[in-house]
Design a protein around this motif. Structure first.
Motif, PDB file in Angstrom:
ATOM      1  N   GLY A   1      -4.483  23.779  23.489  1.00  0.00           N
ATOM      2  CA  GLY A   1      -4.136  22.942  24.636  1.00  0.00           C
ATOM      3  C   GLY A   1      -5.322  22.183  25.202  1.00  0.00           C
ATOM      4  N   TRP A   2      -6.535  22.533  24.767  1.00  0.00           N
ATOM      5  CA  TRP A   2      -7.740  21.835  25.223  1.00  0.00           C
ATOM      6  C   TRP A   2      -8.331  21.055  24.057  1.00  0.00           C
ATOM      7  CZ3 TRP A   2      -7.159  22.309  30.138  1.00  0.00           C
ATOM      8  CH2 TRP A   2      -6.706  23.518  30.696  1.00  0.00           C
ATOM      9  N   VAL A   3      -9.209  20.121  24.327  1.00  0.00           N
ATOM     10  CA  VAL A   3      -9.756  19.284  23.258  1.00  0.00           C
ATOM     11  C   VAL A   3     -10.552  20.116  22.255  1.00  0.00           C
ATOM     12  CG1 VAL A   3     -11.953  18.619  24.361  1.00  0.00           C
ATOM     13  CG2 VAL A   3     -10.806  17.031  22.760  1.00  0.00           C
ATOM     14  N   THR A   4     -11.190  21.187  22.725  1.00  0.00           N
ATOM     15  CA  THR A   4     -11.955  22.030  21.799  1.00  0.00           C
ATOM     16  C   THR A   4     -11.044  22.585  20.717  1.00  0.00           C
ATOM     17  OG1 THR A   4     -13.435  22.614  23.619  1.00  0.00           O
ATOM     18  CG2 THR A   4     -13.551  23.983  21.641  1.00  0.00           C
ATOM     19  N   GLY A   5      -9.831  22.973  21.098  1.00  0.00           N
ATOM     20  CA  GLY A   5      -8.867  23.478  20.132  1.00  0.00           C
ATOM     21  C   GLY A   5      -8.312  22.401  19.214  1.00  0.00           C
ATOM     22  N   HIS A   6      -8.329  21.151  19.669  1.00  0.00           N
ATOM     23  CA  HIS A   6      -7.935  20.036  18.796  1.00  0.00           C
ATOM     24  C   HIS A   6      -9.008  19.836  17.708  1.00  0.00           C
ATOM     25  CE1 HIS A   6      -4.957  19.108  21.808  1.00  0.00           C
ATOM     26  NE2 HIS A   6      -4.661  17.928  21.313  1.00  0.00           N
ATOM     27  N   THR A   7     -10.229  19.607  18.159  1.00  0.00           N
ATOM     28  CA  THR A   7     -11.283  19.196  17.232  1.00  0.00           C
ATOM     29  C   THR A   7     -11.780  20.345  16.371  1.00  0.00           C
ATOM     30  OG1 THR A   7     -11.935  17.570  18.904  1.00  0.00           O
ATOM     31  CG2 THR A   7     -13.458  17.910  17.081  1.00  0.00           C
ATOM     32  N   TYR A   8     -11.863  21.552  16.961  1.00  0.00           N
ATOM     33  CA  TYR A   8     -12.484  22.659  16.230  1.00  0.00           C
ATOM     34  C   TYR A   8     -11.512  23.789  15.884  1.00  0.00           C
ATOM     35  CZ  TYR A   8     -16.387  19.726  17.274  1.00  0.00           C
ATOM     36  OH  TYR A   8     -17.207  18.631  17.348  1.00  0.00           O
ATOM     37  N   ILE A   9     -10.204  23.477  15.887  1.00  0.00           N
ATOM     38  CA  ILE A   9      -9.193  24.356  15.290  1.00  0.00           C
ATOM     39  C   ILE A   9      -8.235  23.505  14.451  1.00  0.00           C
ATOM     40  CG2 ILE A   9      -7.265  25.946  15.686  1.00  0.00           C
ATOM     41  CD1 ILE A   9      -8.650  26.922  18.221  1.00  0.00           C
ATOM     42  N   ALA A  10      -7.545  22.563  15.086  1.00  0.00           N
ATOM     43  CA  ALA A  10      -6.454  21.846  14.418  1.00  0.00           C
ATOM     44  C   ALA A  10      -6.929  20.804  13.407  1.00  0.00           C
ATOM     45  CB  ALA A  10      -5.563  21.176  15.461  1.00  0.00           C
ATOM     46  N   TYR A  11      -8.129  20.248  13.581  1.00  0.00           N
ATOM     47  CA  TYR A  11      -8.562  19.156  12.706  1.00  0.00           C
ATOM     48  C   TYR A  11      -9.878  19.426  11.968  1.00  0.00           C
ATOM     49  CZ  TYR A  11      -4.662  16.463  14.485  1.00  0.00           C
ATOM     50  OH  TYR A  11      -3.388  16.044  14.786  1.00  0.00           O
ATOM     51  N   GLY A  12     -10.973  19.650  12.681  1.00  0.00           N
ATOM     52  CA  GLY A  12     -12.282  19.766  12.035  1.00  0.00           C
ATOM     53  C   GLY A  12     -12.360  20.813  10.931  1.00  0.00           C
ATOM     54  N   PRO A  13     -12.026  22.078  11.221  1.00  0.00           N
ATOM     55  CA  PRO A  13     -12.135  23.108  10.175  1.00  0.00           C
ATOM     56  C   PRO A  13     -11.246  22.828   8.965  1.00  0.00           C
ATOM     57  CG  PRO A  13     -11.962  24.126  12.348  1.00  0.00           C
ATOM     58  CD  PRO A  13     -11.676  22.664  12.531  1.00  0.00           C
ATOM     59  N   LEU A  14     -10.031  22.306   9.194  1.00  0.00           N
ATOM     60  CA  LEU A  14      -9.129  22.018   8.077  1.00  0.00           C
ATOM     61  C   LEU A  14      -9.631  20.835   7.257  1.00  0.00           C
ATOM     62  CD1 LEU A  14      -5.650  22.510   9.822  1.00  0.00           C
ATOM     63  CD2 LEU A  14      -6.923  24.146   8.402  1.00  0.00           C
ATOM     64  N   ALA A  15     -10.198  19.835   7.919  1.00  0.00           N
ATOM     65  CA  ALA A  15     -10.679  18.649   7.198  1.00  0.00           C
ATOM     66  C   ALA A  15     -11.836  18.984   6.257  1.00  0.00           C
ATOM     67  CB  ALA A  15     -11.091  17.559   8.184  1.00  0.00           C
ATOM     68  N   VAL A  16     -12.654  20.009   6.608  1.00  0.00           N
ATOM     69  CA  VAL A  16     -13.755  20.398   5.705  1.00  0.00           C
ATOM     70  C   VAL A  16     -13.361  21.541   4.778  1.00  0.00           C
ATOM     71  CG1 VAL A  16     -15.551  19.571   7.284  1.00  0.00           C
ATOM     72  CG2 VAL A  16     -14.832  21.985   7.389  1.00  0.00           C
ATOM     73  N   GLY A  17     -12.119  22.029   4.900  1.00  0.00           N
ATOM     74  CA  GLY A  17     -11.650  23.077   3.997  1.00  0.00           C
ATOM     75  C   GLY A  17     -12.111  24.469   4.357  1.00  0.00           C
ATOM     76  N   ALA A  18     -12.322  24.732   5.640  1.00  0.00           N
ATOM     77  CA  ALA A  18     -12.828  26.034   6.079  1.00  0.00           C
ATOM     78  C   ALA A  18     -11.718  27.079   6.168  1.00  0.00           C
ATOM     79  CB  ALA A  18     -13.492  25.890   7.452  1.00  0.00           C
ATOM     80  N   SER A  19     -12.120  28.349   6.090  1.00  0.00           N
ATOM     81  CA  SER A  19     -11.263  29.458   6.508  1.00  0.00           C
ATOM     82  C   SER A  19     -11.586  29.718   7.972  1.00  0.00           C
ATOM     83  CB  SER A  19     -11.570  30.720   5.702  1.00  0.00           C
ATOM     84  OG  SER A  19     -11.223  30.545   4.351  1.00  0.00           O
ATOM     85  N   GLN A  20     -10.552  29.781   8.821  1.00  0.00           N
ATOM     86  CA  GLN A  20     -10.818  29.979  10.243  1.00  0.00           C
ATOM     87  C   GLN A  20      -9.893  31.034  10.841  1.00  0.00           C
ATOM     88  OE1 GLN A  20      -9.666  26.987  13.137  1.00  0.00           O
ATOM     89  NE2 GLN A  20      -8.341  25.953  11.663  1.00  0.00           N
ATOM     90  N   VAL A  21     -10.393  31.666  11.900  1.00  0.00           N
ATOM     91  CA  VAL A  21      -9.611  32.624  12.678  1.00  0.00           C
ATOM     92  C   VAL A  21      -8.931  31.875  13.813  1.00  0.00           C
ATOM     93  CG1 VAL A  21      -9.737  34.659  14.185  1.00  0.00           C
ATOM     94  CG2 VAL A  21     -11.151  34.545  12.123  1.00  0.00           C
ATOM     95  N   VAL A  22      -7.641  32.133  14.020  1.00  0.00           N
ATOM     96  CA  VAL A  22      -6.904  31.627  15.184  1.00  0.00           C
ATOM     97  C   VAL A  22      -6.380  32.847  15.930  1.00  0.00           C
ATOM     98  CG1 VAL A  22      -4.872  30.318  15.949  1.00  0.00           C
ATOM     99  CG2 VAL A  22      -6.303  29.429  14.098  1.00  0.00           C
ATOM    100  N   PHE A  23      -6.622  32.899  17.237  1.00  0.00           N
ATOM    101  CA  PHE A  23      -6.354  34.103  18.036  1.00  0.00           C
ATOM    102  C   PHE A  23      -5.389  33.792  19.166  1.00  0.00           C
ATOM    103  CE2 PHE A  23      -8.266  37.030  21.457  1.00  0.00           C
ATOM    104  CZ  PHE A  23      -7.439  38.089  21.123  1.00  0.00           C
ATOM    105  N   GLU A  24      -4.365  34.630  19.288  1.00  0.00           N
ATOM    106  CA  GLU A  24      -3.354  34.422  20.323  1.00  0.00           C
ATOM    107  C   GLU A  24      -3.757  35.008  21.672  1.00  0.00           C
ATOM    108  OE1 GLU A  24       1.445  35.114  20.701  1.00  0.00           O
ATOM    109  OE2 GLU A  24       0.274  36.743  19.827  1.00  0.00           O
ATOM    110  N   GLY A  25      -4.525  36.091  21.654  1.00  0.00           N
ATOM    111  CA  GLY A  25      -4.699  36.903  22.865  1.00  0.00           C
ATOM    112  C   GLY A  25      -5.866  36.532  23.746  1.00  0.00           C
ATOM    113  N   VAL A  26      -6.355  37.530  24.482  1.00  0.00           N
ATOM    114  CA  VAL A  26      -7.463  37.357  25.428  1.00  0.00           C
ATOM    115  C   VAL A  26      -8.583  38.321  25.050  1.00  0.00           C
ATOM    116  CG1 VAL A  26      -5.989  36.583  27.326  1.00  0.00           C
ATOM    117  CG2 VAL A  26      -6.411  39.027  27.030  1.00  0.00           C
ATOM    118  N   PRO A  27      -9.826  38.023  25.444  1.00  0.00           N
ATOM    119  CA  PRO A  27     -10.961  38.842  24.977  1.00  0.00           C
ATOM    120  C   PRO A  27     -11.015  40.254  25.564  1.00  0.00           C
ATOM    121  CG  PRO A  27     -11.713  37.096  26.453  1.00  0.00           C
ATOM    122  CD  PRO A  27     -10.278  36.815  26.153  1.00  0.00           C
ATOM    123  N   THR A  28     -10.193  40.533  26.557  1.00  0.00           N
ATOM    124  CA  THR A  28     -10.281  41.831  27.236  1.00  0.00           C
ATOM    125  C   THR A  28      -9.102  42.752  26.949  1.00  0.00           C
ATOM    126  OG1 THR A  28      -9.277  40.766  29.160  1.00  0.00           O
ATOM    127  CG2 THR A  28     -11.677  40.925  29.117  1.00  0.00           C
TER     128      THR A  28
END
Length: 657
Positions: free
Chosen positions: A315-342
């Protein structure tokens, strides 16, 4: 920042050099390599960006024009070229690495799901074909209000695949905030879920969308697609609402990409401004995607063996550029997390890094500060040896939190990239390069190659080192905001004001300073926008919400420093009735906090509400916010208050509930 804080960071003399091993393997190795790129951009600015656009993007029709400044400040990049963002993120990997894991999704309850690039490609194609079957066309706007999930990423990619412009709304926003965005974008469809899980609790989503649409102004919405995440009982409107599983069930798993012009709007993302109405930041396809790829390679020193984890929400730009587009465009394996750090405890992040062998970890200073408070010793209980690079985003990180992150999480071996950028910039603009830049805790260091940043005074003249000023970008860059959706005049006024004696500079809205070594330090907003837990909130937006309550006559919002959030929202409120005290004041304060949460979202709830018979105003009726900021911080008021109409009100507003 106070003058004392500015003085202390500008004299930060701890410098951390990248290790020789890191420098050897880095994509940009050493400061001379950084300087070569900067010099190339200085010599031939358009040629520099054209080279990277040809080398990094797959074009269906190559571009012949690089930068079009004929309608400045509405700049265009590569505008006669054609491409597709989803093709650049998925199809390009199908021959080389179809079975490589694209997403490792960890749900709130710890359940892990993995999808390969081939599987993600088919999922996106079925989703895209489903959207086409609903009659969604290139250029249509689609609002996405979904939990962190593989499906949310697929929804964004599916829109891009068919040329629809997506507008993601953070799942924590209220029905009113959602209604504003659906209405402003003129969305033809909403993609949502029955609910989401956060910290062991279910939060409804579909009912919030129904409430938003019932408010009116959303007549453009013809379809709603619902992802079944929680299995909770929800109402479905016949003829409009469809389950995602039903939509994609019989769809072909290949969807030819819709080729679009380089300047085609990939997405609109709403961000808070200094007026009450959120701004729809419009991004292009080619320029935005180019910057997402370059910063994956430069800032995060991307390697094919990396497991990348950005903890932001889509929902934030960081999640656009560095989840939905950037990592996929370079072919990375990435972690996507639903929860909270605590949840279920404060070990969650460290356990996930260990479990998934994360190599690059990118999070917000807010998260770091809260995890220090909840257990500074906890990282030692986990094997974090897979990490090679750390990053921070959303706000400046204070030097002591930086040192803890560096030593306790990175073991003193991982460079930290402290990134400065905005929704409007599309990607990092000021950041260390981990294999090149000597690091100073708390400084975002230097501009990326090709980014012409400066710190200027009110006339647009560069300020000397050691002095504060206004951060500006002197030249357009490919991933910059194109306009504010539907409001070009507001775009010009917000980002290209006539403040700099005819110089056409992009106004970032942040104050900054350079130390004697040329390192840049961000000092905070110069406009009425707060940075709460890395999220921008307009003071006017919160004030408008408060004043909309029947009890409230007037309200003023300021920020004050907060150990965890960075800034806390402080509200000064004048009621229509008498000023309350004691239990009554507590009760009304809770009512107003909940009201703001309902109107905007929980992130905007005031930390404190103070009641007064009036607000401090000049005789011309202007609220003196600098005095309110001083009161909120508990500072002695030493400024001249002779222009105040009602100086006695200051003592009243010092009282906390």
């Amino acid at each position: 920042m106070s003058s004392a804080e500015i003085e202390s960071v500008l004299h930060e003399n701890r410098v951390f050099e990248p290790s020789s091993d890191f420098v050897k393997q880095a994509n940009i190795s050493g400061m001379p390599a950084y300087q070569v790129l900067c010099d190339e951009a200085e010599r031939d600015y358009e040629g520099f960006w054209a080279r990277h656009a040809r080398d990094n993007l797959l074009w269906q029709k190559p571009f012949s024009r690089v930068l079009d400044e004929s309608d400045a400040p509405f700049f265009k990049w590569f505008d006669d070229g054609e491409l597709n963002a989803s093709y650049n993120c998925l199809d390009r990997h199908l021959n080389a690495q179809p079975n490589k894991i694209a997403i490792i999704f960890e749900a709130d309850d710890g359940t892990v799901t993995k999808v390969s690039y081939k599987q993600l490609f088919h999922k996106v194609c079925q989703f895209a074909n489903g959207l086409k079957s609903l009659g969604i066309k290139p250029g249509d706007r689609v609002v996405i209000y979904m939990p962190m999930s593989i499906e949310a990423v697929a929804a964004m990619q599916a829109c891009a695949r068919i040329g629809a412009t997506h507008s993601v709304v953070f799942g924590g926003f209220s029905a009113k905030s959602l209604q504003d965005r659906i209405s402003d974008a003129g969305a033809v469809a909403v993609l949502t879920a029955d609910g989401q899980m956060r910290g062991g609790k279910e939060i409804p989503l579909k009912p919030t969308v129904d409430e938003a649409i019932a408010m009116g102004g959303c007549g453009s919405v013809k379809n709603m697609v619902v992802y079944k995440r929680t299995g909770s009982d929800i109402s479905m409107q016949e003829g409009r609402d469809v389950w995602l599983s039903d939509l994609v069930q019989n769809q072909p798993d290949v969807c030819e990409p819709t080729w679009v012009k380089a300047e085609h709007p990939l997405f609109i993302l709403y961000t808070s401004g200094s007026t009450g109405k959120p701004k729809g930041v419009q991004h292009s396809t080619a320029g935005y995607l180019l910057h997402a790829i370059l910063t994956m390679k430069w800032t995060f020193d991307y390697k094919g063996s990396d497991v990348f984890w950005c903890t932001a929400d889509v929902g934030w730009v960081t999640g656009h550029t560095y989840i939905a587009y950037g990592p996929l465009a370079v072919g990375a394996s990435q972690v996507v997390f639903e929860g909270v750090p605590t949840f279920p405890d404060a070990n969650r992040f460290w356990k996930m890094i260990e479990d998934h062998s994360v190599t690059v970890f990118y999070t917000a200073p807010t998260a770091i500060r809260s995890l220090i408070k909840l257990g500074a010793e906890l990282p030692k209980q986990h094997d974090l040896s897979s990490l090679r690079l750390l990053g921070t985003v959303g706000e400046p990180i204070n030097p002591e939190a930086w040192i803890w992150y560096y030593q306790e999480v990175g073991g003193g071996r991982c460079p930290i990239v402290d990134t400065w950028w905005q929704t409007e910039t599309g990607g990092h603009l000021l950041t260390p390069l981990p294999g090149a830049t000597p690091l100073k805790p708390g400084s975002c260091t230097f501009p990326l190659p090709g980014i012409m940043a400066d710190i200027v005074d009110e006339t647009g003249e560069s300020v000397p080192k050691g002095h504060g000023g206004i951060l500006v970008l002197k030249k357009p860059w490919p991933s910059m905001i194109r306009t504010i959706w539907g409001d070009p005049e507001r775009f010009k006024k917000s980002y290209y004001p006539d403040d700099f004696r005819g110089k056409q500079y992009y106004l970032a809205g942040d104050g900054a300073s350079r130390d004697e070594d040329g390192y840049i330090w961000i000092m905070g907003r110069i406009d009425d926008v707060l940075n709460v837990s890395g999220h921008r909130l307009g003071t006017m937006e919160i004030e408008s919400a408060l004043v909309a309550h029947d009890l409230v006559a007037e309200a003023a919002i300021v920020g004050k420093p907060h150990d965890v959030k960075g800034e806390a929202v402080i509200a000064f409120v004048v009621l229509k009735g008498a000023r309350p005290s004691g239990e009554e004041a507590k009760k009304i304060a809770k009512t107003l906090r909940d009201w703001v949460g309902q109107d905007i979202g929980a992130i905007a709830k005031p930390e404190e509400i103070r009641f007064g018979d009036n607000l401090p105003k000049t005789r011309s009726g202007k609220i003196m916010r600098r005095l309110l900021r001083a009161i909120a911080k508990g500072e002695e008021i030493t400024q001249d208050v002779s222009t105040l109409e009602n100086p006695q009100i200051l003592e009243q507003l010092k009282e906390t509930i």
